[in-house]
Design an enzyme around this catalytic site. Structure first.
Site, PDB file in Angstrom:
ATOM      1  N   PRO A 189       4.739 -37.981   1.438  1.00  0.00           N
ATOM      2  CA  PRO A 189       3.310 -37.739   1.609  1.00  0.00           C
ATOM      3  C   PRO A 189       2.844 -37.962   3.039  1.00  0.00           C
ATOM      4  CG  PRO A 189       3.755 -39.341  -0.139  1.00  0.00           C
ATOM      5  CD  PRO A 189       5.012 -39.160   0.633  1.00  0.00           C
ATOM      6  N   GLU A 190       2.419 -36.893   3.685  1.00  0.00           N
ATOM      7  CA  GLU A 190       1.771 -36.978   4.995  1.00  0.00           C
ATOM      8  C   GLU A 190       0.333 -36.505   4.787  1.00  0.00           C
ATOM      9  OE1 GLU A 190       4.237 -35.323   8.120  1.00  0.00           O
ATOM     10  OE2 GLU A 190       6.042 -35.721   6.983  1.00  0.00           O
ATOM     11  N   LYS A 249      -2.893 -41.063   6.468  1.00  0.00           N
ATOM     12  CA  LYS A 249      -2.178 -41.120   5.195  1.00  0.00           C
ATOM     13  C   LYS A 249      -2.768 -42.177   4.268  1.00  0.00           C
ATOM     14  CE  LYS A 249       1.903 -40.168   7.971  1.00  0.00           C
ATOM     15  NZ  LYS A 249       3.131 -40.761   8.511  1.00  0.00           N
ATOM     16  N   ARG A 285      15.942 -42.264  11.556  1.00  0.00           N
ATOM     17  CA  ARG A 285      15.657 -41.058  10.783  1.00  0.00           C
ATOM     18  C   ARG A 285      16.205 -39.854  11.523  1.00  0.00           C
ATOM     19  NH1 ARG A 285       9.866 -42.684   9.985  1.00  0.00           N
ATOM     20  NH2 ARG A 285      10.996 -44.643  10.063  1.00  0.00           N
TER      21      ARG A 285
END
Length: 302
Positions: free
Chosen positions: A2-3, A61, A288
């Site tokens: 979720p962004e 967010k 990441r």
DNA sequence: GGAATAACCTGGATGC
DNA sequence: TGCATCCAGGTTATTC
């Protein structure tokens, strides 16, 4: 993951169902979903029961539901979905969802009884009861509210690029002072909020900027181009209901978005760049991944 | 003070 | 088939 677009889809779905509703009861199934709350489950339940929900607001967010209540302080329920959080609207008494952590039973004057379910596989998300504090610029706290206040734990978060109060001049000045890689800066929520790994990669690809270029070397024209692409990527993702790869992200009805079909760089390692046809590469980047086209996004372009 | 890194966490994918 | 390991990544505390 979720962004901003995913959280906005959730906020928009939640708003009509919760605005004007009263909290009948709260069930905390897993206190790990209260990591941002200052008390335990019982404290959360006691603080929420009987409160009137005034709406649904969002900055970056972070999502929050401002609360009313006679003789009660100015507070809100703050939600962060983390990596795998979901907020679902269910019928009262609906079966427990997989990974359900917290349930709010509410009564709405028009829609009757409903259940707000917070489910989260990886438990990086959380709910919290938090005090509302005035915004430093006197502008509305975020999207979906006209009140010039934000939850205290959201106050340090910068405005997002789709917020009318976002100041591009301040953003450019901040970048000019940053030695860090531009992608790292885009992910820094205290500089600009709402952008995560997916949309950072997509915006940098669209703006033809190498993710490891130091932010301070970018020209004004390049920063403006980047901001335009950030806006475009977020708007497009919003229009398509957000990104979903594996049902990690869904709207309040449990449905996935379609933006994953529109990705140009993120998750396309080895596939041809949609612009030049050369393969997209993936590099490790601070725990990441970064995905980019080494031909279109050369460091020298900065 | 700014920047970089580790830790938190679960489940799917992969390798043996 | 079963077990071990790796990977995904947003936020924050810690370290440099």
């Amino acid at each position: 993951m979720p962004e901003l677009p995913e959280v906005e889809v959730v906020r928009a779905g939640l708003a009509p169902a919760v605005t004007g509703a009263t909290v009948l009861g709260v069930t905390v199934l897993d206190e790990r979903a209260l990591t941002r709350h200052s008390g335990d489950g019982a404290h959360f339940e006691a603080g929420l029961s009987g409160r009137l929900i005034r709406g649904a607001a969002r900055r970056g967010k972070f999502l929050w539901l401002p609360l009313d209540g006679p003789g009660r302080p100015s507070e809100a329920v703050v939600a962060h979905l983390g990596m795998s959080g979901q907020i679902l609207l269910r019928a009262p008494g609906a079966a427990t969802e997989r990974h359900e952590r917290i349930r709010l039973d509410i009564h709405h004057p028009d829609h009757g009884d409903l259940a707000i379910v917070f489910a989260d596989q990886r438990t990086f998300g959380s709910l919290a009861l938090d005090a509302l504090v005035p915004t430093t610029d006197a502008a509305p706290g975020g999207h979906g509210t006209v009140d010039a206040s934000v939850p205290a734990q959201v106050a340090h978060i910068a405005r997002d690029p789709l917020d009318p109060a976002f100041r591009t001049g301040v953003f450019r000045a901040t970048l000019a002072r940053k030695d860090s890689a531009i992608k790292r800066v885009l992910l820094d929520q205290s500089v600009v909020s709402g952008i995560g790994n997916i949309y950072a990669d997509e915006a940098l690809w669209a703006a033809r900027i190498h993710p490891e270029v130091p932010a301070r070397v970018l020209s004004t024209r390049t920063v403006n181009r980047l901001l335009a692409e950030v806006d475009a990527v977020l708007e497009k993702a919003l229009a398509e209901g957000g990104t979903s790869f594996d049902a990690q992200y869904v709207n309040v009805n449990g449905q996935s978005g379609y933006f994953a079909h529109s990705l140009n760089a993120y998750g396309r390692t080895g596939q041809p760049c949609p612009r030049c046809g050369r393969p997209i590469v993936r590099v490790s980047f601070t725990n990441r991944s970064s995905h980019f086209c080494p031909y279109c996004q050369k460091p020298s372009r900065a």
